[in-house]
Design an enzyme around this catalytic site. Structure first.
Site, PDB file in Angstrom:
ATOM      1  N   GLY A  45       0.925  -1.115   0.033  1.00 11.82           N
ATOM      2  CA  GLY A  45       0.124   0.112   0.089  1.00 11.82           C
ATOM      3  C   GLY A  45       0.769   1.114  -0.021  1.00 11.82           C
ATOM      4  O   GLY A  45       0.452   2.312   0.428  1.00 11.82           O
ATOM      5  N   VAL A  55       1.192 -11.232   3.742  1.00 17.05           N
ATOM      6  CA  VAL A  55       1.395 -12.202   2.540  1.00 17.05           C
ATOM      7  C   VAL A  55       2.420 -13.421   2.961  1.00 17.05           C
ATOM      8  O   VAL A  55       3.565 -13.076   3.182  1.00 17.05           O
ATOM      9  CB  VAL A  55       1.894 -11.425   1.291  1.00 17.05           C
ATOM     10  CG1 VAL A  55       1.832 -12.611   0.398  1.00 17.05           C
ATOM     11  CG2 VAL A  55       0.531 -10.479   0.800  1.00 17.05           C
ATOM     12  N   HIS A  71      -6.930  34.231  -5.341  1.00 16.80           N
ATOM     13  CA  HIS A  71      -8.593  33.829  -4.879  1.00 16.80           C
ATOM     14  C   HIS A  71      -9.372  33.566  -6.387  1.00 16.80           C
ATOM     15  O   HIS A  71      -9.113  34.541  -6.948  1.00 16.80           O
ATOM     16  CB  HIS A  71      -9.196  34.517  -4.071  1.00 16.80           C
ATOM     17  CG  HIS A  71     -10.728  34.080  -3.835  1.00 16.80           C
ATOM     18  ND1 HIS A  71     -10.878  32.917  -3.152  1.00 16.80           N
ATOM     19  CD2 HIS A  71     -11.933  34.607  -4.435  1.00 16.80           C
ATOM     20  CE1 HIS A  71     -12.231  32.824  -3.276  1.00 16.80           C
ATOM     21  NE2 HIS A  71     -12.696  33.612  -3.999  1.00 16.80           N
TER      22      HIS A  71
END
Length: 467
Positions: free
Chosen positions: A182, A238, A445
Site C-alpha cells: 500500500g 502475505v 483567489h
C-alpha cells in the site's frame, strides 16, 4: 583510450542531471547507459509513464462518472481503447527520452551505450554485446538506480505475477488486480486500473497505507479510495503467491493470525525497490557496498574511494527522482571545488493518486517521538471555493509549527494539485518561515493554494477565516 574528467554510470534523473551540471562547469563528461534509450527507470518505466496513465485514466473516469454533473452529455457508449492509451504513454516516454538525448548533445556529453563496469578506480569497461571498450575517468559518479523489490517466496513470471514495469504495458484490463503493498507505486497503479474497470484489492503488511507519511494523510487517502471502490486489507502479511492458468492466488494472515486468500487474474507486487549494482563490479575499484546492497557514501556522497561518488536510489535515503537530481548537481559542484549542500528534510514526497498527497518536513509522529512541542493548523479542502468549483473537495492542508518560535516544521497535504502546491511549503521552509509569515502572504483567489494560507492562520492563533 578516451579520458574524461567525469564519467557517470546510469542516465536516470540523477545521472543525466549530474552530466549536464558537470558539462556546465567545464568538465569533459561521459555518460554510460546499458539500455538504448536514456532516462533510466523514471523516464522509461517509472515516473513519466505512470503519470501518463494516471492522467489518461482520470480523463476516462471523468467521462464515465463526472461529465454529466458538469452539464456535458455524451451520446452513445464511452469506449476504452487500452491499446491506444498505452501507445500514448509510450509516445510521451519517447518524446521525453529524446529530449534527454538532445540535452546530452547540446552540452557536448559523450554517450556510451552498454554495461559499465569498473576495471579499477579510474578505468571503466563498457560492454555492448560483443563490443567492448574502455574509458579512463578521473572521477566517476555511480547512478545505477534501483529495480522493483519482491518477497523471497514470490516467483515473478512477469505475465500474471507482475511488477510496476509490466503493469505499465498491460494488454487487457484485469478483472481483479490484487496489489501487494500500500505504498506509492501500488496505490497509483491500483487506481489506474480501478478507473478502467478492475476490481482492486490492496494487501498491506503495515497498519496503514503510505506508512512513511503523516498518519492524517494515510487516514484521509484510505477513506477517499475506499469511497472510490478500492478494497483495502491492512495489517495482512502475505505468505504465498501462486498461479494456476489465468488465476493468481495470494495467501495472507491478518492481525488475528487468520488465513485469508485473494483470487485474481493479476497480482501486482509493489513492496518497494532495491538498489541496482548488478554488473557494476564495484569490488574492482574497491568501492564498499553495504549489507543492504547500497553504495556506502559519506555526507558528500563520496565512496570510500575518493574519486568515486554515488547518487540517487543506489545510496541511502528516499528513492525519489528529484532527490537524485539534487544529488547529481551537488556531486558535480563538489568535484568542481564548490561547497553545495542538500537539506534532506526539505525533499518533498508526493503520491500522484487523486486526490494527490504531498509532504515536506517532519510528520506529527516524528515531532512527538523527538519530544518537540508544536502547534497544528489544519484546513479542509471542502471549505475552498476553488475546490467546490472543480468538484475536488476531499483532503486538507496541515501545518505543523514550533510552539515557541512558530517556525514551520512540516506541511502535509491531501487534495487536488497538491503535488504542485507543496512547492510553496518547501520555499517557505527553505527560508525558515513562520506560520504567521505564510498567513500574511497574499494568495490568489480562488486557488487550491489558499488552503495553505488558511492552515497557516489556524496554526498561528486558530484564526482560519473560512471555517
Amino acid at each position: 583510450m578516451s579520458t574524461y574528467d567525469v564519467a557517470i554510470i546510469g542516465s536516470g534523473p540523477g545521472g543525466y542531471v549530474a552530466a549536464i551540471r558537470c558539462a556546465q562547469l567545464g568538465m569533459k563528461t561521459a555518460i554510460i547507459e546499458k539500455y538504448d534509450v536514456l532516462g533510466g527507470t523514471c523516464l522509461n518505466v517509472g515516473c513519466i509513464p505512470s503519470k501518463a496513465l494516471l492522467d489518461s485514466s482520470h480523463h476516462y473516469e471523468d467521462a464515465m462518472k463526472h461529465f454529466e454533473e458538469h452539464g456535458i452529455e455524451i451520446s452513445g457508449d464511452i469506449k476504452l481503447n487500452l491499446k491506444k492509451m498505452i501507445e500514448r504513454k509510450a509516445s510521451v516516454v519517447d518524446q521525453t527520452t529524446k529530449g534527454i538525448a538532445f540535452l546530452m548533445d547540446k552540452n557536448k556529453i559523450d554517450v556510451f551505450t552498454g554495461m559499465g563496469a569498473f576495471k579499477d578506480a579510474t578505468h571503466i569497461e563498457i560492454t555492448n554485446g560483443k563490443k567492448k571498450e574502455t574509458i579512463e575517468a578521473k572521477n566517476t559518479i555511480i547512478a545505477t538506480g534501483s529495480k522493483p523489490a519482491t518477497l523471497p517466496f514470490i516467483k515473478l513470471d512477469k505475465d500474471r505475477i507482475i511488477t510496476s514495469t509490466e503493469a505499465l504495458n498491460m494488454k487487457e484490463v484485469p478483472k481483479h488486480l490484487v496489489v501487494i503493498g500500500g505504498g506509492v507505486i501500488g496505490l497509483e497503479l491500483g487506481q489506474v486500473y480501478h478507473r478502467l474497470g478492475s476490481e482492486v484489492s490492496v494487501v498491506e503488511y503495515m497498519d496503514r497505507i503510505i506508512p512513511t507519511m503523516d498518519s492524517a494523510q494515510s487516514k484521509e487517502l484510505i477513506k477517499v479510495m475506499k469511497k472510490q471502490g478500492i478494497k483495502f486489507f491492512i495489517s495482512h502479511k502475505v505468505s504465498a503467491v501462486s498461479k494456476k492458468g489465468k488465476e493468481v492466488t495470494v495467501t495472507a494472515t491478518d492481525k488475528n493470525d487468520k488465513e485469508v486468500t485473494f483470487k485474481g487474474d493479476y497480482c501486482l507486487v509493489s513492496v518497494g525497490r532495491k538498489p541496482y549494482t548488478d554488473g557494476l563490479k564495484a569490488e574492482n575499484a574497491g568501492v564498499k557496498i553495504t549489507e543492504r546492497g547500497m553504495v556506502d557514501v559519506n555526507d558528500h556522497l563520496q565512496t570510500n574511494i575518493k574519486n568515486i561518488y554515488a547518487i540517487g536510489d543506489v545510496v541511502r535515503g528516499a528513492m525519489l527522482a528529484h532527490k537524485a537530481s539534487e544529488e547529481g548537481v551537488m556531486v558535480a559542484e563538489i568535484i568542481a571545488g564548490q561547497k553545495p549542500h542538500i537539506d534532506y528534510n526539505l525533499i518533498p514526497g508526493v503520491v500522484y493518486t487523486w486526490p494527490e498527497v504531498a509532504s515536506v518536513g517532519k510528520t506529527e509522529e516524528q515531532l512527538k517521538d523527538a519530544n518537540v512541542e508544536y502547534k497544528v493548523g489544519q484546513f479542509p479542502m471542502r471549505a475552498l471555493g476553488r475546490s467546490r468549483a472543480s468538484g475536488d473537495t476531499d483532503g486538507f492542508v496541515k501545518i505543523l509549527s514550533d510552539k515557541k518560535t512558530d517556525e514551520v516544521l512540516g506541511v502535509h497535504m491531501v487534495g487536488a494539485r497538491v503535488a504542485d502546491v507543496i512547492a510553496e511549503a518547501v520555499t517557505a521552509m527553505e527560508f525558515r518561515a513562520s506560520a504567521e509569515d505564510i498567513a500574511r502572504m497574499s494568495h490568489a483567489h480562488p486557488t487550491y493554494a489558499e488552503a495553505v494560507k488558511e492552515a497557516a492562520l489556524a496554526a498561528t492563533d486558530g484564526r482560519a477565516l473560512h471555517i
